[in-house]
Motif scaffolding. Structure first.
Motif, PDB file in Angstrom:
ATOM      1  N   ALA A 154       0.508  -0.840  -0.351  1.00 25.30           N
ATOM      2  CA  ALA A 154      -0.246  -0.078   0.412  1.00 25.30           C
ATOM      3  C   ALA A 154       0.271   1.548  -0.197  1.00 25.30           C
ATOM      4  O   ALA A 154       0.523   2.405  -1.150  1.00 25.30           O
ATOM      5  N   TYR A 155       2.119   1.288   0.701  1.00 18.91           N
ATOM      6  CA  TYR A 155       2.819   2.448   0.803  1.00 18.91           C
ATOM      7  C   TYR A 155       3.777   2.997  -0.898  1.00 18.91           C
ATOM      8  O   TYR A 155       3.637   3.742  -1.090  1.00 18.91           O
ATOM      9  N   GLN A 156       4.127   2.000  -1.059  1.00 23.50           N
ATOM     10  CA  GLN A 156       5.106   1.629  -2.378  1.00 23.50           C
ATOM     11  C   GLN A 156       4.497   1.642  -3.631  1.00 23.50           C
ATOM     12  O   GLN A 156       4.902   2.247  -3.931  1.00 23.50           O
ATOM     13  N   GLY A 157       3.243   1.255  -3.534  1.00 21.90           N
ATOM     14  CA  GLY A 157       2.549   0.909  -5.160  1.00 21.90           C
ATOM     15  C   GLY A 157       2.787   0.107  -5.574  1.00 21.90           C
ATOM     16  O   GLY A 157       4.487  -1.173  -5.000  1.00 21.90           O
ATOM     17  N   ILE A 174      -0.810  -0.684  -8.906  1.00 22.51           N
ATOM     18  CA  ILE A 174      -1.524  -0.186  -7.542  1.00 22.51           C
ATOM     19  C   ILE A 174      -0.953   1.390  -6.947  1.00 22.51           C
ATOM     20  O   ILE A 174       0.727   0.714  -7.167  1.00 22.51           O
ATOM     21  N   PRO A 175      -2.131   2.454  -7.200  1.00 19.11           N
ATOM     22  CA  PRO A 175      -0.715   3.795  -6.706  1.00 19.11           C
ATOM     23  C   PRO A 175      -0.618   3.794  -5.589  1.00 19.11           C
ATOM     24  O   PRO A 175      -0.589   2.847  -4.215  1.00 19.11           O
ATOM     25  N   ALA A 176       0.819   4.078  -5.545  1.00 18.16           N
ATOM     26  CA  ALA A 176       1.719   4.585  -4.683  1.00 18.16           C
ATOM     27  C   ALA A 176       0.538   5.040  -3.006  1.00 18.16           C
ATOM     28  O   ALA A 176       0.289   6.288  -3.625  1.00 18.16           O
ATOM     29  N   GLY A 177       0.579   4.297  -1.511  1.00 21.18           N
ATOM     30  CA  GLY A 177      -0.155   5.798  -0.879  1.00 21.18           C
ATOM     31  C   GLY A 177      -1.805   4.951  -0.696  1.00 21.18           C
ATOM     32  O   GLY A 177      -2.021   6.041   0.547  1.00 21.18           O
ATOM     33  N   MET A 268       1.844   6.985   5.352  1.00 20.01           N
ATOM     34  CA  MET A 268       1.300   6.845   3.522  1.00 20.01           C
ATOM     35  C   MET A 268       1.567   8.105   2.834  1.00 20.01           C
ATOM     36  O   MET A 268       1.393   9.350   3.046  1.00 20.01           O
ATOM     37  N   PRO A 269       1.874   8.907   1.992  1.00 23.07           N
ATOM     38  CA  PRO A 269       2.267   9.325   0.860  1.00 23.07           C
ATOM     39  C   PRO A 269       0.981   9.309   0.265  1.00 23.07           C
ATOM     40  O   PRO A 269      -0.316   8.589   0.674  1.00 23.07           O
TER      41      PRO A 269
END
Length: 313
Positions: A154-157, A174-177, A268-269
């Motif tokens: 979830a953090y890095q995508g 999967i988008p970052a954040g 989270m970004p």
């Protein structure tokens, strides 16, 4: 099936609430109902309900659609007028349609159509009975499926290959954040439309799995920071792992167990604003076995210190 609760009711906010009010309400509820801290049997379902409500109301465009069409907003084609939709619903007397919605293998809940409304039937009512046969192609319905992610994913995508109900496989970006309950839209991957109409969209609902070190609340990440007694008493600069890599954290002197230290911007970004924060909670640890030298030093400290941790002095 029980009717789904209004998202504003879920978050406990007025329908005119601004984004700051919605975010404050969400953070308060998440702290109270997160399964890691609330062991009530219904806490997990309540937490998912809160996350879903926030993911919809925190996005202005999705919120406008929800305000116009309620829980049907993902199924209603984008060019349908809200006033016509309301009149069609009112004309049906709020009754359930017996012309059951098409099942694509996701279950009724996956369409957000707990009322059992047939979109083609309603569209036909809007346009003088010219529905699926007389009005032309009807776009496919939107669908939903859950996507379980680790905190690091979830953090890095990145990219994931997933298998959907029915055996269909997709390669997903999967988008970052990504946050818990957030929806990832895959355009044109939903239900088939009639005739040559375009397919609906597929929404993947992100579910962040439990992690041995991290706990995620919104965009903030929480972790335990183990410290030796002397590090907590004297202060120290220590290394701590975060999903984004190792970070250095300055521990102030006289830090007791339970003290929270913050690393700004290391949560989270976010693609639409500032990132969350990383919170490290101090936990003082002692050696499982003391050496003779360590024992003597602790005994000396006990002899000279007037400190009473129970506050009786």
């Amino acid at each position: 099936m029980a009717a789904r609760r209004d998202f504003y009711e879920v978050l406990g906010v007025d329908r005119k609430a601004d984004q700051d009010e919605i975010q404050r309400a969400y953070r308060k509820l998440v702290r109270a109902h997160h399964p890691d801290v609330n062991k009530d049997p219904g806490a997990e379902d309540r937490f998912k309900e809160i996350s879903e409500a926030y993911s919809v109301l925190s996005d202005p465009g999705t919120r406008r659609r929800y305000d116009a069409f309620g829980h049907d907003f993902r199924q209603v084609p984008p060019d349908v007028d809200p006033a016509q939709w309301a009149r069609a619903r009112a004309g049906r007397g709020g009754q359930r349609s017996s012309a059951g919605t098409q099942d694509f293998g996701f279950g009724t809940e996956g369409f957000g159509t707990e009322e059992g409304i047939d979109i083609e039937d309603l569209l036909g009512g809007m346009f003088g009975g010219r529905g699926r046969r007389g009005w032309g192609p009807v776009p496919g319905a939107d669908q939903e499926a859950e996507l379980t992610l680790t905190v690091e994913e979830a953090y890095q995508g990145g990219r994931r290959s997933i298998t959907l109900p029915g055996g269909r496989r997709l390669d997903v970006a999967i988008p970052a954040g990504v946050t818990n309950g957030q929806r990832i839209r895959l355009a044109g991957q939903g239900g088939h439309g009639s005739e040559e109409a375009k397919r609906g969209d597929l929404y993947l609902i992100a579910r962040i799995a439990e992690h041995p070190r991290y706990r995620v609340e919104g965009r903030d990440i929480h972790a335990v920071l183990p410290l030796a007694p002397w590090e907590a008493a004297l202060g120290a600069t220590v290394a701590i792992d975060t999903p984004g890599g190792e970070a250095k954290l300055k521990v102030p002197p006289a830090s007791s167990t339970g003290r929270r230290l913050r690393l700004r911007g290391r949560g989270m970004p976010s693609p639409r604003g500032g990132p969350g924060d990383f919170f490290a909670e101090v936990r003082i640890m002692v050696p499982a076995r003391l050496s003779e030298a360590e024992r003597r030093l602790f005994e000396q400290l006990a002899a000279v210190s007037a400190f009473d941790p129970r506050g009786r002095s």
